[in-house]
Design an enzyme around this catalytic site. Structure first.
Site, PDB file in Angstrom:
ATOM      1  N   LYS A  11      48.591 -24.704  29.584  1.00  0.00           N
ATOM      2  CA  LYS A  11      47.207 -24.311  29.274  1.00  0.00           C
ATOM      3  C   LYS A  11      46.953 -24.191  27.757  1.00  0.00           C
ATOM      4  CE  LYS A  11      46.504 -21.910  33.689  1.00  0.00           C
ATOM      5  NZ  LYS A  11      45.978 -20.694  34.337  1.00  0.00           N
ATOM      6  N   TYR A  51      38.695 -26.169  39.271  1.00  0.00           N
ATOM      7  CA  TYR A  51      38.790 -24.782  39.739  1.00  0.00           C
ATOM      8  C   TYR A  51      37.677 -24.432  40.732  1.00  0.00           C
ATOM      9  CZ  TYR A  51      42.587 -23.396  36.587  1.00  0.00           C
ATOM     10  OH  TYR A  51      43.807 -23.243  35.972  1.00  0.00           O
ATOM     11  N   ASN A 114      47.399 -17.442  30.738  1.00  0.00           N
ATOM     12  CA  ASN A 114      48.743 -17.245  31.283  1.00  0.00           C
ATOM     13  C   ASN A 114      49.610 -18.496  31.207  1.00  0.00           C
ATOM     14  OD1 ASN A 114      47.507 -18.658  33.307  1.00  0.00           O
ATOM     15  ND2 ASN A 114      47.935 -17.206  34.948  1.00  0.00           N
ATOM     16  N   HIS A 117      49.718 -23.500  34.839  1.00  0.00           N
ATOM     17  CA  HIS A 117      49.185 -23.571  36.209  1.00  0.00           C
ATOM     18  C   HIS A 117      50.192 -24.340  37.052  1.00  0.00           C
ATOM     19  CE1 HIS A 117      46.609 -24.655  39.650  1.00  0.00           C
ATOM     20  NE2 HIS A 117      47.142 -25.864  39.521  1.00  0.00           N
ATOM     21  N   GLU A 128      45.594 -32.336  43.426  1.00  0.00           N
ATOM     22  CA  GLU A 128      45.531 -32.074  41.978  1.00  0.00           C
ATOM     23  C   GLU A 128      46.134 -33.232  41.183  1.00  0.00           C
ATOM     24  OE1 GLU A 128      45.600 -27.208  42.502  1.00  0.00           O
ATOM     25  OE2 GLU A 128      47.300 -28.169  41.511  1.00  0.00           O
TER      26      GLU A 128
HETATM   27  P1  AMP Z   1      45.229 -20.302  40.377  1.00  0.00           P
HETATM   28  O1  AMP Z   1      44.287 -21.205  41.095  1.00  0.00           O
HETATM   29  O2  AMP Z   1      46.012 -19.410  41.266  1.00  0.00           O
HETATM   30  O3  AMP Z   1      46.026 -21.006  39.303  1.00  0.00           O
HETATM   31  O4  AMP Z   1      44.318 -19.235  39.585  1.00  0.00           O
HETATM   32  C1  AMP Z   1      43.476 -19.684  38.629  1.00  0.00           C
HETATM   33  C2  AMP Z   1      43.671 -19.014  37.338  1.00  0.00           C
HETATM   34  O5  AMP Z   1      42.626 -18.090  37.203  1.00  0.00           O
HETATM   35  C3  AMP Z   1      44.922 -18.190  37.082  1.00  0.00           C
HETATM   36  O6  AMP Z   1      46.037 -18.958  36.725  1.00  0.00           O
HETATM   37  C4  AMP Z   1      44.457 -17.344  35.928  1.00  0.00           C
HETATM   38  O7  AMP Z   1      44.480 -18.058  34.701  1.00  0.00           O
HETATM   39  C5  AMP Z   1      43.023 -17.076  36.311  1.00  0.00           C
HETATM   40  N1  AMP Z   1      42.884 -15.807  36.999  1.00  0.00           N
HETATM   41  C6  AMP Z   1      43.306 -15.491  38.235  1.00  0.00           C
HETATM   42  N2  AMP Z   1      43.000 -14.217  38.532  1.00  0.00           N
HETATM   43  C7  AMP Z   1      42.347 -13.734  37.454  1.00  0.00           C
HETATM   44  C8  AMP Z   1      41.749 -12.476  37.125  1.00  0.00           C
HETATM   45  N3  AMP Z   1      41.782 -11.467  37.988  1.00  0.00           N
HETATM   46  N4  AMP Z   1      41.168 -12.349  35.916  1.00  0.00           N
HETATM   47  C9  AMP Z   1      41.131 -13.397  35.064  1.00  0.00           C
HETATM   48  N5  AMP Z   1      41.671 -14.608  35.307  1.00  0.00           N
HETATM   49  C10 AMP Z   1      42.276 -14.758  36.481  1.00  0.00           C
END
Ligand code: AMP
Length: 140
Positions: A11, A51, A114, A117, A128
């Site tokens: 990222k 997303y 973070n 992904h 994806e």
């Molecule tokens: P994922 O599809 O599981 O990769 O989730 C999407 C991304 O959204 C995560 O990797 C984080 O970068 C972000 N994300 C998930 N939960 C939160 C949250 N509670 N607050 C902010 N960003 C989040």
């Protein structure tokens, strides 16, 4: 366990801090092979589509803005049980909850920034991968 493929993104927080090589070293040390990789800057429309499952979540708009704040590196990883193995080495979504030694525990800045992904299932991995790569770009 069968050889499979998963989809990975390094990222913008990680590319900004020049951590592509650090992340790749952790991926390769875990026994996964990077069989396709490219660096690109997503448009807002691409990030919103990628997303799309999170469209109703409160963090959606901030997440999209973050994901287009700089270049990303998109990858296809291959190996035994690649989906679960990659999720193990990434660690929990929130770096404060990620196990020591995982990519997010070592490198991530926050739950949003973070660093990486990874697909959550082989089925989503296929979707994806197809979003970013043509079949001829995957070289095992
Ligand atoms: P994922 O599809 O599981 O990769 O989730 C999407 C991304 O959204 C995560 O990797 C984080 O970068 C972000 N994300 C998930 N939960 C939160 C949250 N509670 N607050 C902010 N960003 C989040």
């Amino acid at each position: 366990m069968a050889t499979e493929r998963t989809f990975s993104i390094i990222k913008p927080d990680a590319t900004r801090r020049n951590l592509t090589g650090r992340v790749n070293a952790m991926i390769e040390a875990a026994g996964l092979r990077i069989v396709a990789q490219k660096r690109l800057h997503m448009t807002r429309a691409m990030a919103e589509e990628f997303y799309g499952v999170h469209r109703e979540r409160g963090f959606f708009s901030d997440l999209v803005t973050f994901m287009i704040s700089g270049p990303v590196v998109v990858q296809v990883l291959q190996g035994e049980g690649a989906v679960l193995k990659h999720r193990d080495i990434m660690g929990a979504t929130d770096p404060k909850k990620a196990a020591a030694g995982t990519i997010r525990a070592e490198l991530a800045e926050s739950i949003e920034a973070n660093s990486v992904h990874g697909s959550d299932s082989a089925e989503n991995a296929a979707t994806e991968i197809a979003f970013f790569f043509a079949g001829i770009e995957l070289v095992g």
